[in-house]
Structure formats: structure tokens, C-alpha cells
Design a protein around this motif. Sequence first.
Motif, PDB file in Angstrom:
ATOM      1  N   ALA A 125       0.833  -1.208   0.000  1.00 54.52           N
ATOM      2  CA  ALA A 125       0.000   0.000   0.000  1.00 54.52           C
ATOM      3  C   ALA A 125       0.871   1.261   0.000  1.00 54.52           C
ATOM      4  CB  ALA A 125      -0.921  -0.015   1.214  1.00 54.52           C
ATOM      5  N   ILE A 126       1.986   1.220   0.719  1.00 54.33           N
ATOM      6  CA  ILE A 126       2.916   2.360   0.724  1.00 54.33           C
ATOM      7  C   ILE A 126       3.503   2.564  -0.667  1.00 54.33           C
ATOM      8  CG2 ILE A 126       5.169   3.140   1.580  1.00 54.33           C
ATOM      9  CD1 ILE A 126       4.459   1.780   4.252  1.00 54.33           C
ATOM     10  N   ILE A 127       3.948   1.463  -1.290  1.00 54.25           N
ATOM     11  CA  ILE A 127       4.539   1.542  -2.624  1.00 54.25           C
ATOM     12  C   ILE A 127       3.513   2.048  -3.636  1.00 54.25           C
ATOM     13  CG2 ILE A 127       5.549   0.178  -4.498  1.00 54.25           C
ATOM     14  CD1 ILE A 127       6.720  -1.667  -2.269  1.00 54.25           C
ATOM     15  N   LYS A 128       2.281   1.570  -3.527  1.00 49.44           N
ATOM     16  CA  LYS A 128       1.213   2.013  -4.430  1.00 49.44           C
ATOM     17  C   LYS A 128       0.952   3.509  -4.262  1.00 49.44           C
ATOM     18  CE  LYS A 128      -1.978   1.343  -7.506  1.00 49.44           C
ATOM     19  NZ  LYS A 128      -1.571   1.095  -8.912  1.00 49.44           N
ATOM     20  N   ALA A 129       0.969   3.993  -3.042  1.00 58.32           N
ATOM     21  CA  ALA A 129       0.768   5.428  -2.792  1.00 58.32           C
ATOM     22  C   ALA A 129       1.890   6.249  -3.417  1.00 58.32           C
ATOM     23  CB  ALA A 129       0.676   5.684  -1.291  1.00 58.32           C
ATOM     24  N   TRP A 130       3.122   5.747  -3.326  1.00 55.75           N
ATOM     25  CA  TRP A 130       4.251   6.437  -3.964  1.00 55.75           C
ATOM     26  C   TRP A 130       4.028   6.527  -5.472  1.00 55.75           C
ATOM     27  CZ3 TRP A 130       8.458   3.218  -0.999  1.00 55.75           C
ATOM     28  CH2 TRP A 130       8.694   3.812   0.252  1.00 55.75           C
ATOM     29  N   ALA A 131       3.581   5.409  -6.064  1.00 52.45           N
ATOM     30  CA  ALA A 131       3.324   5.399  -7.510  1.00 52.45           C
ATOM     31  C   ALA A 131       2.197   6.366  -7.868  1.00 52.45           C
ATOM     32  CB  ALA A 131       2.996   3.985  -7.968  1.00 52.45           C
ATOM     33  N   ASN A 132       1.132   6.357  -7.081  1.00 47.39           N
ATOM     34  CA  ASN A 132      -0.007   7.248  -7.338  1.00 47.39           C
ATOM     35  C   ASN A 132       0.391   8.716  -7.254  1.00 47.39           C
ATOM     36  OD1 ASN A 132      -1.687   5.051  -7.708  1.00 47.39           O
ATOM     37  ND2 ASN A 132      -2.561   5.127  -5.641  1.00 47.39           N
ATOM     38  N   ASP A 133       1.365   9.009  -6.394  1.00 51.81           N
ATOM     39  CA  ASP A 133       1.834  10.389  -6.225  1.00 51.81           C
ATOM     40  C   ASP A 133       2.905  10.772  -7.252  1.00 51.81           C
ATOM     41  OD1 ASP A 133       0.128  10.705  -4.086  1.00 51.81           O
ATOM     42  OD2 ASP A 133       1.667  10.334  -2.556  1.00 51.81           O
ATOM     43  N   GLY A 134       3.249   9.828  -8.138  1.00 55.20           N
ATOM     44  CA  GLY A 134       4.244  10.114  -9.164  1.00 55.20           C
ATOM     45  C   GLY A 134       5.678  10.094  -8.669  1.00 55.20           C
ATOM     46  N   LYS A 135       5.904   9.543  -7.478  1.00 57.89           N
ATOM     47  CA  LYS A 135       7.262   9.516  -6.915  1.00 57.89           C
ATOM     48  C   LYS A 135       8.094   8.358  -7.459  1.00 57.89           C
ATOM     49  CE  LYS A 135       5.859  11.768  -2.611  1.00 57.89           C
ATOM     50  NZ  LYS A 135       5.699  11.626  -1.142  1.00 57.89           N
ATOM     51  N   ILE A 136       7.420   7.320  -7.931  1.00 56.42           N
ATOM     52  CA  ILE A 136       8.084   6.197  -8.592  1.00 56.42           C
ATOM     53  C   ILE A 136       7.237   5.801  -9.797  1.00 56.42           C
ATOM     54  CG2 ILE A 136       9.171   5.269  -6.507  1.00 56.42           C
ATOM     55  CD1 ILE A 136       6.967   3.115  -6.461  1.00 56.42           C
ATOM     56  N   ALA A 137       7.773   4.935 -10.634  1.00 60.21           N
ATOM     57  CA  ALA A 137       7.024   4.437 -11.786  1.00 60.21           C
ATOM     58  C   ALA A 137       5.788   3.672 -11.315  1.00 60.21           C
ATOM     59  CB  ALA A 137       7.917   3.543 -12.630  1.00 60.21           C
ATOM     60  N   ASP A 138       4.818   3.564 -12.189  1.00 62.54           N
ATOM     61  CA  ASP A 138       3.577   2.860 -11.852  1.00 62.54           C
ATOM     62  C   ASP A 138       3.804   1.352 -11.982  1.00 62.54           C
ATOM     63  OD1 ASP A 138       1.002   2.192 -11.259  1.00 62.54           O
ATOM     64  OD2 ASP A 138       0.164   2.797 -13.193  1.00 62.54           O
ATOM     65  N   VAL A 139       4.300   0.753 -10.910  1.00 66.29           N
ATOM     66  CA  VAL A 139       4.568  -0.690 -10.890  1.00 66.29           C
ATOM     67  C   VAL A 139       3.586  -1.380  -9.952  1.00 66.29           C
ATOM     68  CG1 VAL A 139       7.016  -0.437 -11.419  1.00 66.29           C
ATOM     69  CG2 VAL A 139       6.267  -0.406  -9.034  1.00 66.29           C
ATOM     70  N   ASP A 140       3.312  -2.648 -10.225  1.00 68.90           N
ATOM     71  CA  ASP A 140       2.474  -3.428  -9.321  1.00 68.90           C
ATOM     72  C   ASP A 140       3.286  -3.703  -8.055  1.00 68.90           C
ATOM     73  OD1 ASP A 140       1.555  -5.978  -7.999  1.00 68.90           O
ATOM     74  OD2 ASP A 140      -0.005  -5.822  -9.529  1.00 68.90           O
ATOM     75  N   PRO A 141       2.835  -3.220  -6.896  1.00 67.31           N
ATOM     76  CA  PRO A 141       3.682  -3.325  -5.694  1.00 67.31           C
ATOM     77  C   PRO A 141       3.926  -4.754  -5.232  1.00 67.31           C
ATOM     78  CG  PRO A 141       1.498  -2.489  -5.135  1.00 67.31           C
ATOM     79  CD  PRO A 141       1.580  -2.496  -6.637  1.00 67.31           C
ATOM     80  N   HIS A 142       2.921  -5.613  -5.338  1.00 64.26           N
ATOM     81  CA  HIS A 142       3.131  -7.004  -4.905  1.00 64.26           C
ATOM     82  C   HIS A 142       4.152  -7.702  -5.792  1.00 64.26           C
ATOM     83  CE1 HIS A 142      -0.703  -6.288  -2.745  1.00 64.26           C
ATOM     84  NE2 HIS A 142      -0.191  -7.148  -1.875  1.00 64.26           N
ATOM     85  N   HIS A 143       4.031  -7.501  -7.108  1.00 64.32           N
ATOM     86  CA  HIS A 143       4.976  -8.160  -8.010  1.00 64.32           C
ATOM     87  C   HIS A 143       6.373  -7.544  -7.910  1.00 64.32           C
ATOM     88  CE1 HIS A 143       2.157 -10.936  -9.786  1.00 64.32           C
ATOM     89  NE2 HIS A 143       1.278  -9.953  -9.869  1.00 64.32           N
ATOM     90  N   LEU A 144       6.442  -6.285  -7.547  1.00 66.49           N
ATOM     91  CA  LEU A 144       7.745  -5.680  -7.276  1.00 66.49           C
ATOM     92  C   LEU A 144       8.413  -6.388  -6.101  1.00 66.49           C
ATOM     93  CD1 LEU A 144       9.892  -3.431  -7.640  1.00 66.49           C
ATOM     94  CD2 LEU A 144       8.531  -2.037  -6.055  1.00 66.49           C
ATOM     95  N   ILE A 145       7.659  -6.605  -5.027  1.00 68.17           N
ATOM     96  CA  ILE A 145       8.206  -7.310  -3.852  1.00 68.17           C
ATOM     97  C   ILE A 145       8.592  -8.736  -4.217  1.00 68.17           C
ATOM     98  CG2 ILE A 145       7.623  -8.204  -1.555  1.00 68.17           C
ATOM     99  CD1 ILE A 145       5.910  -5.634  -1.181  1.00 68.17           C
ATOM    100  N   PHE A 146       7.736  -9.421  -5.004  1.00 64.40           N
ATOM    101  CA  PHE A 146       8.067 -10.789  -5.427  1.00 64.40           C
ATOM    102  C   PHE A 146       9.362 -10.797  -6.234  1.00 64.40           C
ATOM    103  CE2 PHE A 146       3.243 -11.888  -5.663  1.00 64.40           C
ATOM    104  CZ  PHE A 146       3.181 -11.947  -4.282  1.00 64.40           C
ATOM    105  N   SER A 147       9.543  -9.780  -7.082  1.00 66.59           N
ATOM    106  CA  SER A 147      10.755  -9.739  -7.912  1.00 66.59           C
ATOM    107  C   SER A 147      12.000  -9.588  -7.040  1.00 66.59           C
ATOM    108  CB  SER A 147      10.668  -8.604  -8.936  1.00 66.59           C
ATOM    109  OG  SER A 147      10.974  -7.345  -8.363  1.00 66.59           O
ATOM    110  N   ILE A 148      11.880  -8.832  -5.965  1.00 70.92           N
ATOM    111  CA  ILE A 148      13.009  -8.664  -5.039  1.00 70.92           C
ATOM    112  C   ILE A 148      13.315  -9.979  -4.345  1.00 70.92           C
ATOM    113  CG2 ILE A 148      13.737  -7.532  -2.899  1.00 70.92           C
ATOM    114  CD1 ILE A 148      12.195  -5.024  -3.929  1.00 70.92           C
TER     115      ILE A 148
END
Length: 200
Positions: free
Chosen positions: A136-159
Motif C-alpha cells: 500500500a505504501i509503494i502504491k501510494a508512492w506510484a499514485n503520487d508520481g514519486k516512482i514508476a507505476d509498478v504493481d507493488p506485490h509483483h515488485l516485492i516478489f521480484s526482489i
Amino acid sequence: MTKPPTRIQTRNRAAILSAGLDVFSQFGFRGATLDQIADAAGLSKPNLLYYFPSKESIHTALLERLLDTWLDPLKALDGTGDPVQEIIAYAQRKLTLSRDYPRESRLWANEILQGAPRIEDTLRTDLKTLVDEKAAIIKAWANDGKIADVDPHHLIFSIWAFTQHYADFDVQVRAVLGEKAPYDGASVFLDTLYAKLLQP
């Protein structure tokens, strides 16, 4: 009142857990035996059973001890920090965990591959709650334009996939890289990859 364990009891329990970690991370739960663990701990099987009544009790103790260690890197992701740096720092913490705790990583992977029979409830509760909170934090960052619009769950899975690969497939990595230090190169590549991926 329960007596505190003696020095010998503390030492033997630690030896059993360390031996169990070696055996389980190599052979998995099904392939491991109490005889193997006792031999690796330098104890007789009856002596081992004084401390742990079954193979499952050793395995469960290891998983319970591992859980907090496994979740701590994600817990440290700070919603008030710089988004790109926070995500990269999380990935670096996970990479360090793989470097410093390879047996624990393989223990966790073996449990998951077997269907997580001993930790499924934890995955659906503690792990899911934490991942959803940080997503939810990552999604909020994306919504605010602070990071690219990435799916936050799949970003975590990729890590998870990127960092844990170095522990779980250590033999394969070292076979390909030879004498190179895998974690040095991985750390640099990780920074570059996620910095570019997350650029808004």
C-alpha cells in the motif's frame, strides 16, 4: 519455577539446531533424518531426543526462529523515506540476508516447495499482512508520481526472486561465475536495475 538450562544444555540445544539447519537445508524435511541430525550435532540419537521429541519439533523451532529474521528487512521499509532509496535499501537488505544466512534461505525455500505445511498459517497471516501494508505504501508512492507505476506485490516478489536466488541456487551461481564474488556484482546490478525500473 522452571530451572534455567545449564551451559551444557544450552550448548547441546544450539548444536542440534545448527545441525538441523545444515541437514534440512540440504535434504529438505522429508529427506532429513534424526540420525543425520544427531551425527551432525555430535550427539547420540537418545540424547537428541531429550531436547527435541521429533524431527518436526526441530524443524518447527528453526522456522519459528527464522520468521522474524525473514520479515525484518521488509518491516524496515519506511513510508516517510525517499521511495526509490527505500525500495533499493530493502532489496539490498534481502541480498545481505541471502549472503549471511544461506542455510536459512534454503530451509525456507524447501518448506515452501513442500507446500508450506508447517508455516502456511503464518504465510496467510503475518506475512500477508506485512506485505499488503508495504504494498500500500509503494502504491501510494506510484499514485503520487514519486516512482514508476509498478504493481507493488509483483515488485516485492521480484526482489524476493532476485535476492534469494543467490542463496538457494548458490552452486549454480558459483559454477557460472567461478572465482568472482557473486554478491559484489549482484549488489551493483541490483542498484542499477531498480533505480531504472522505479524512475517515474
